[in-house]
Design a protein around this motif. Structure first.
Motif, PDB file in Angstrom:
ATOM      1  N   GLU A   2       0.845  -1.191   0.000  1.00 31.33           N
ATOM      2  CA  GLU A   2       0.000   0.000   0.000  1.00 31.33           C
ATOM      3  C   GLU A   2       0.883   1.245   0.000  1.00 31.33           C
ATOM      4  O   GLU A   2       1.858   1.315   0.749  1.00 31.33           O
ATOM      5  CB  GLU A   2      -0.913   0.028   1.220  1.00 31.33           C
ATOM      6  CG  GLU A   2      -2.049  -0.951   1.136  1.00 31.33           C
ATOM      7  CD  GLU A   2      -3.061  -0.767   2.253  1.00 31.33           C
ATOM      8  OE1 GLU A   2      -2.823   0.031   3.179  1.00 31.33           O
ATOM      9  OE2 GLU A   2      -4.100  -1.437   2.187  1.00 31.33           O
ATOM     10  N   LYS A   4       0.642   5.754  -0.347  1.00 24.97           N
ATOM     11  CA  LYS A   4      -0.226   6.930  -0.250  1.00 24.97           C
ATOM     12  C   LYS A   4       0.473   8.101  -0.922  1.00 24.97           C
ATOM     13  O   LYS A   4       1.661   8.356  -0.675  1.00 24.97           O
ATOM     14  CB  LYS A   4      -0.507   7.249   1.220  1.00 24.97           C
ATOM     15  CG  LYS A   4      -1.404   8.461   1.399  1.00 24.97           C
ATOM     16  CD  LYS A   4      -1.849   8.623   2.833  1.00 24.97           C
ATOM     17  CE  LYS A   4      -0.739   9.221   3.668  1.00 24.97           C
ATOM     18  NZ  LYS A   4      -1.176   9.595   5.024  1.00 24.97           N
ATOM     19  N   ILE A  30      -4.835   6.440  -1.528  1.00 26.28           N
ATOM     20  CA  ILE A  30      -4.126   5.211  -1.193  1.00 26.28           C
ATOM     21  C   ILE A  30      -4.327   4.191  -2.305  1.00 26.28           C
ATOM     22  O   ILE A  30      -5.455   3.946  -2.744  1.00 26.28           O
ATOM     23  CB  ILE A  30      -4.613   4.647   0.157  1.00 26.28           C
ATOM     24  CG1 ILE A  30      -4.262   5.641   1.268  1.00 26.28           C
ATOM     25  CG2 ILE A  30      -4.000   3.269   0.421  1.00 26.28           C
ATOM     26  CD1 ILE A  30      -4.797   5.266   2.630  1.00 26.28           C
ATOM     27  N   PHE A  31      -3.215   3.610  -2.756  1.00 26.27           N
ATOM     28  CA  PHE A  31      -3.236   2.541  -3.755  1.00 26.27           C
ATOM     29  C   PHE A  31      -2.880   1.228  -3.075  1.00 26.27           C
ATOM     30  O   PHE A  31      -1.929   1.162  -2.298  1.00 26.27           O
ATOM     31  CB  PHE A  31      -2.187   2.790  -4.848  1.00 26.27           C
ATOM     32  CG  PHE A  31      -2.465   3.948  -5.744  1.00 26.27           C
ATOM     33  CD1 PHE A  31      -3.254   3.800  -6.875  1.00 26.27           C
ATOM     34  CD2 PHE A  31      -1.908   5.184  -5.486  1.00 26.27           C
ATOM     35  CE1 PHE A  31      -3.487   4.872  -7.716  1.00 26.27           C
ATOM     36  CE2 PHE A  31      -2.131   6.260  -6.322  1.00 26.27           C
ATOM     37  CZ  PHE A  31      -2.934   6.104  -7.444  1.00 26.27           C
ATOM     38  N   ASP A  32      -3.611   0.175  -3.386  1.00 30.51           N
ATOM     39  CA  ASP A  32      -3.259  -1.186  -2.986  1.00 30.51           C
ATOM     40  C   ASP A  32      -2.739  -1.846  -4.256  1.00 30.51           C
ATOM     41  O   ASP A  32      -3.518  -2.199  -5.145  1.00 30.51           O
ATOM     42  CB  ASP A  32      -4.480  -1.915  -2.432  1.00 30.51           C
ATOM     43  CG  ASP A  32      -4.146  -3.288  -1.893  1.00 30.51           C
ATOM     44  OD1 ASP A  32      -2.949  -3.648  -1.846  1.00 30.51           O
ATOM     45  OD2 ASP A  32      -5.079  -4.012  -1.522  1.00 30.51           O
ATOM     46  N   ASN A  52      -1.718  -2.376 -10.778  1.00 29.92           N
ATOM     47  CA  ASN A  52      -3.042  -2.397 -10.163  1.00 29.92           C
ATOM     48  C   ASN A  52      -3.635  -3.798 -10.274  1.00 29.92           C
ATOM     49  O   ASN A  52      -3.167  -4.616 -11.069  1.00 29.92           O
ATOM     50  CB  ASN A  52      -3.972  -1.397 -10.859  1.00 29.92           C
ATOM     51  CG  ASN A  52      -3.576   0.034 -10.606  1.00 29.92           C
ATOM     52  OD1 ASN A  52      -3.358   0.440  -9.475  1.00 29.92           O
ATOM     53  ND2 ASN A  52      -3.475   0.808 -11.677  1.00 29.92           N
ATOM     54  N   GLU A  69       2.356   0.064   3.580  1.00 31.52           N
ATOM     55  CA  GLU A  69       2.645  -1.356   3.795  1.00 31.52           C
ATOM     56  C   GLU A  69       3.584  -1.791   2.682  1.00 31.52           C
ATOM     57  O   GLU A  69       3.249  -1.692   1.516  1.00 31.52           O
ATOM     58  CB  GLU A  69       1.357  -2.167   3.753  1.00 31.52           C
ATOM     59  CG  GLU A  69       1.537  -3.647   3.989  1.00 31.52           C
ATOM     60  CD  GLU A  69       0.220  -4.397   3.879  1.00 31.52           C
ATOM     61  OE1 GLU A  69       0.204  -5.427   3.193  1.00 31.52           O
ATOM     62  OE2 GLU A  69      -0.780  -3.928   4.454  1.00 31.52           O
TER      63      GLU A  69
END
Length: 81
Positions: A2, A4, A30-32, A52, A69
């Motif tokens: 993760e 941000k 926020i990107f996972d 992605n 993370e």
């Protein structure tokens, strides 16, 4: 992994090598994502490349985001560059 965004950003997201779209994301987004590796751009500058969940990819400069993370591969590649 993760991440941000630290700033408002226009990000070029590639669906394929020939197809891309530029998307705006606000600071704090926020990107996972999955970390793919370090991508080399003009002048030999290295940027982290992320994927992605839909398979599209994008790169960011290391000062444009903070890691919330992490993953082992990212930490190793970051140390090498």
């Amino acid at each position: 992994m993760e991440i941000k965004l630290n700033q408002d950003s226009e990000i070029v997201v590639y669906d394929t090598a020939e197809e891309s779209v530029e998307e705006f994301y606000s600071k704090g987004h926020i990107f996972d994502v999955d970390y793919v590796g370090m991508s080399t751009s003009v002048g030999g500058v290295k940027f982290p490349q992320f994927q992605n969940g839909d398979g599209s990819v994008f790169i960011l400069s290391t000062d444009a985001f903070e890691v919330i993370e992490t993953c082992d591969n990212y930490e190793v590649d970051l140390e090498e560059h």
